[in-house]
Design an enzyme around this catalytic site. Structure first.
Site, PDB file in Angstrom:
ATOM      1  NE  ARG A   8      -6.420  -1.710   2.535  1.00  0.00           N
ATOM      2  CZ  ARG A   8      -6.889  -1.023   1.504  1.00  0.00           C
ATOM      3  NH1 ARG A   8      -7.146  -1.631   0.349  1.00  0.00           N
ATOM      4  NH2 ARG A   8      -7.091   0.256   1.591  1.00  0.00           N
ATOM      5  CB  CYS A  14      -4.506   6.102  -6.697  1.00  0.00           C
ATOM      6  SG  CYS A  14      -5.300   4.509  -6.918  1.00  0.00           S
ATOM      7  NE  ARG A  73     -12.317   2.911  -5.273  1.00  0.00           N
ATOM      8  CZ  ARG A  73     -11.530   2.679  -4.228  1.00  0.00           C
ATOM      9  NH1 ARG A  73     -10.323   2.197  -4.418  1.00  0.00           N
ATOM     10  NH2 ARG A  73     -11.937   2.941  -3.004  1.00  0.00           N
ATOM     11  CG  ASN A  86      -3.533   1.447  -0.056  1.00  0.00           C
ATOM     12  OD1 ASN A  86      -2.367   1.775   0.056  1.00  0.00           O
ATOM     13  ND2 ASN A  86      -4.515   2.318  -0.157  1.00  0.00           N
ATOM     14  CG  ASP A  87      -7.058  -3.479  -1.989  1.00  0.00           C
ATOM     15  OD1 ASP A  87      -7.151  -4.090  -0.910  1.00  0.00           O
ATOM     16  OD2 ASP A  87      -7.864  -2.615  -2.358  1.00  0.00           O
ATOM     17  NE  ARG A 136      -9.689   4.917  -0.931  1.00  0.00           N
ATOM     18  CZ  ARG A 136      -8.480   5.461  -0.757  1.00  0.00           C
ATOM     19  NH1 ARG A 136      -8.356   6.746  -0.505  1.00  0.00           N
ATOM     20  NH2 ARG A 136      -7.396   4.708  -0.831  1.00  0.00           N
ATOM     21  CG  HIS A 186     -10.771   1.534   3.084  1.00  0.00           C
ATOM     22  ND1 HIS A 186     -10.719   0.208   2.765  1.00  0.00           N
ATOM     23  CD2 HIS A 186     -10.457   2.224   1.961  1.00  0.00           C
ATOM     24  CE1 HIS A 186     -10.408   0.089   1.482  1.00  0.00           C
ATOM     25  NE2 HIS A 186     -10.255   1.296   0.981  1.00  0.00           N
ATOM     26  CD  GLU A 237      -7.773  -2.211  -6.133  1.00  0.00           C
ATOM     27  OE1 GLU A 237      -7.294  -1.571  -5.187  1.00  0.00           O
ATOM     28  OE2 GLU A 237      -8.962  -2.127  -6.472  1.00  0.00           O
TER      29      GLU A 237
HETATM   30  C1  PEP Z   1      -5.552   0.731  -3.066  1.00  0.00           C
HETATM   31  O1  PEP Z   1      -5.968  -0.417  -2.866  1.00  0.00           O
HETATM   32  O2  PEP Z   1      -4.347   1.027  -3.069  1.00  0.00           O
HETATM   33  C2  PEP Z   1      -6.507   1.829  -3.297  1.00  0.00           C
HETATM   34  C3  PEP Z   1      -6.098   3.015  -3.671  1.00  0.00           C
HETATM   35  O3  PEP Z   1      -7.815   1.591  -3.059  1.00  0.00           O
HETATM   36  P1  PEP Z   1      -8.415   1.417  -1.586  1.00  0.00           P
HETATM   37  O4  PEP Z   1      -7.361   1.846  -0.614  1.00  0.00           O
HETATM   38  O5  PEP Z   1      -9.629   2.263  -1.506  1.00  0.00           O
HETATM   39  O6  PEP Z   1      -8.715  -0.036  -1.523  1.00  0.00           O
HETATM   40 MG    MG Z   2      -7.998  -0.853  -3.312  1.00  0.00          MG
END
Ligand code: PEP
Ligand code: MG
Length: 584
Positions: free
Chosen positions: A479, A516, A347, A468-469, A311, A204, A445
């Site tokens: 990550r 996203c 979210r 991402n997750d 977020r 993040h 995710e």
């Molecule tokens: C993701 O996990 O891809 C996502 C969009 O949420 P975050 O990056 O805030 O975990």
């Molecule tokens: Mg996420």
């Protein structure tokens, strides 16, 4: 600032390699920071000023003592139980002579200003805690840092103004590590670039750096220890290369590249009002990801069709209390108003892992696998219900949608839907209006959700793939951990299968589906995702026009076959080669 203060600074040129998290090139002077909040001025106190400086320090300690006592009695019933315990731990640390007395001695003996003395002592204590074997005690260093931050805040405006940097726009922030909460504070500044030793490209911290739209590199390992304050550095955010003390010719070349990139950026702006559709006429919805209401301005400037991911947890960072229902309502309404009827996908809180509210770190030993996101919300029903009521109330002011993070289990969906019903009943009881048809979607995710999609499709109005997750959990790599960042690969066959199958199943069921995660803002992935059938992308506003350019250059019919070939590749290397062909 202590520009050029170190006489040992050498001017030898060297290069460090990390992972570029946001494009472009920045050239500027290194500015070393610990965390955004601990950036303090260093200056010498005149002999006759020592007593006054010690008195300034004492006054700040007394003020924080009062603040902590007041907070402890006022912690709301909706707050996590730990919050109170943490506040009394902080009071205890503050009263310990290590924090309340030793810095006074340092002011007297070294004649350093109060902030400097406090941070010196903090660094010493943190180093001691880091050496402890007990992981619980080791983690208490965070508490020391938090208490020190409070005292520093109390000292603000009670003495000499901190030395101002000559111009922030010429500074490159160099840090060992920065938290997402630190990064958010940097939004108030105008630094030229960022580099950190730790962190992965989809942490993040990196995500917020990307939203600042300035060149940044993470995972440089030794930047903080090898670079002196004030040294000239070049940040190449595209290649993840940091050049320290560049020679004249190298500098000239990077200046040329920098203006070339700026020229391309300016050209892209012409696409702002162009209809987002492929060459064969397929409309593609490009929305924006935001962290704070103020980011909506950039989303609008980029011509975003909506907010695909707000977020909301960033409203909860860098503060001692939780935002009230009214305060949250105002933030959500502000975004809805600014989007003038275009969709705003809020979210619900994704706290835990690398984002924790002050004094309530509930991450556990493996934060990414711990009490995070919807798990945390369901464990803190009062906090969750407060947020749901605020979102519902704001839903009357625009096209708001609710998005639930990190779903894996059917019972999490059921409990969430029950919580929404409960929040609605409370509003009904008080005759407070809201959008009764508010759509509820889920983030895909966690691989478990992607692999049991039917259930989620049957219960939810829309889906949004958090790549991402999804990548983190599919490949079992944290990550935020730069030591495994090289294993983070969106082109791993398992990842591609989960993404492509989620898109296909959702479309078959006529359930809207978006991506996203950071993949949506990566122009190298646009054709692949279009080929998989994706028609909704959400990304940082800074990436939106580059993605639109890709969309405008693509014929869906021509990319479906090649995308399927990438999908069928058995290994990442082959997938990468096929993707390069697709993008050629
Ligand atoms: C993701 O996990 O891809 C996502 C969009 O949420 P975050 O990056 O805030 O975990
Ligand atoms: Mg996420």
């Amino acid at each position: 600032m202590e520009m050029g203060e170190n006489p040992q600074a050498s001017s030898a040129s060297f290069t460090l390699h990390g992972a570029g998290v946001s494009g472009g090139i920045a050239i500027g002077h290194a500015h070393l920071v610990s965390t955004a909040r601990l950036e303090v001025a260093h200056y010498e106190i005149a002999l006759q000023g020592i007593d006054a400086e010690i008195a300034r320090f004492d006054a700040a300690i007394a003020q924080v003592r009062g603040e902590l006592a007041a907070l402890e009695t006022s912690v709301s019933t909706g707050a996590p139980a730990e919050m109170k315990a943490i506040l009394s731990l902080h009071a205890m640390l503050l009263n310990d002579s290590n924090l309340s007395a030793v810095p006074r001695e340092l002011i007297g003996s070294r004649r350093c200003n109060a902030e400097w003395a406090l941070v010196l002592q903090m660094d010493y204590l943190v180093a001691q805690f880091e050496e402890m074997d007990d992981p619980y005690l080791r983690e208490r260093k965070q508490d020391i840092v938090q208490v020190v931050e409070r005292v520093l805040k109390a000292m603000l405006g009670t003495g000499h103004a901190p030395a101002e940097p000559s111009s922030e726009k010429e500074l490159i922030v160099v840090a060992h590590d920065l938290s997402p909460a630190d990064m958010i504070l940097f939004k108030q500044h105008q630094y030229a670039g960022f580099v950190t030793d730790l962190g992965g490209v989809t942490s993040h911290t990196a995500i917020v750096a990307r939203s600042l739209n300035i060149p940044a590199i993470v995972g440089l390992h030794h930047a903080r220890s090898m670079i002196w304050e004030g040294e000239l550095v070049v940040v190449d955010g595209r290649e993840g290369v940091l050049i320290v003390n560049p020679g004249a010719r190298v500098l000239e070349e990077y200046r040329r590249l920098r203006s070339e990139i700026e020229g391309e950026r300016q050209k892209l702006k012409r696409l702002r009002t162009a209809r987002s559709a492929t060459m064969d006429g397929v409309t593609v919805d490009l929305q924006a990801n935001i962290e704070l209401p103020q980011d909506v301005k950039e989303a609008n400037e980029a011509g975003a069709a909506g907010i695909g991911l707000f977020r909301s947890e960033f409203l909860f960072l860098n503060r001692d209390d939780l935002p009230s229902e009214d305060e949250q309502f105002e933030s959500y309404r502000e975004v809805a108003d600014a989007m003038h009827g275009r969709p705003v996908t809020i979210r619900t809180l994704d706290l835990g892992a690398d984002k924790s509210i002050n004094g309530a770190d509930r991450g556990g030993p493996n934060p990414a696998l711990g009490l995070r996101a919807i798990r945390f919300c369901l464990a803190e029903p009062q906090m969750f219900l407060t947020q749901l009521r605020a979102i519902l109330r704001a839903s009357r002011h625009g096209k708001i949608r609710l998005l639930i993070p990190m779903l894996a289990h059917a019972h999490e969906v059921e409990q969430t839907l029950a919580a929404v019903r409960q929040a609605k009943e409370t509003l009904d009881d008080h005759k407070i209006p809201y959008d009764r048809r508010l759509q509820i979607g889920g983030m895909i995710e966690v691989p478990a959700a992607a692999l049991s999609l039917k259930y989620f499709i049957s219960k939810l109005d829309f889906l949004s793939i958090g790549t991402n997750d999804l990548i983190q959990y599919t490949l079992a790599i944290d990550r935020t951990d730069d030591t495994v960042a090289h294993l983070y690969d969106p082109l791993h066959p398992a990842v591609l299968q989960l993404i492509a199958q989620t898109i296909r199943s959702a479309k078959r069921a006529k359930t809207p589906v978006a991506v996203c995660g950071e993949m949506a803002g990566d122009a190298a992935m646009t054709r692949l995702l279009l080929g998989f059938g994706l028609r909704e992308f959400s990304m940082h506003p800074a990436q939106l026009l580059a993605i639109k350019q890709q969309v405008l250059r693509t014929r869906v019919r021509e990319v479906e076959g090649p995308a399927a070939r990438v999908y069928r590749a058995h290994d990442t290397g082959r997938a990468r080669a096929l993707l390069a062909k697709l993008n050629a």
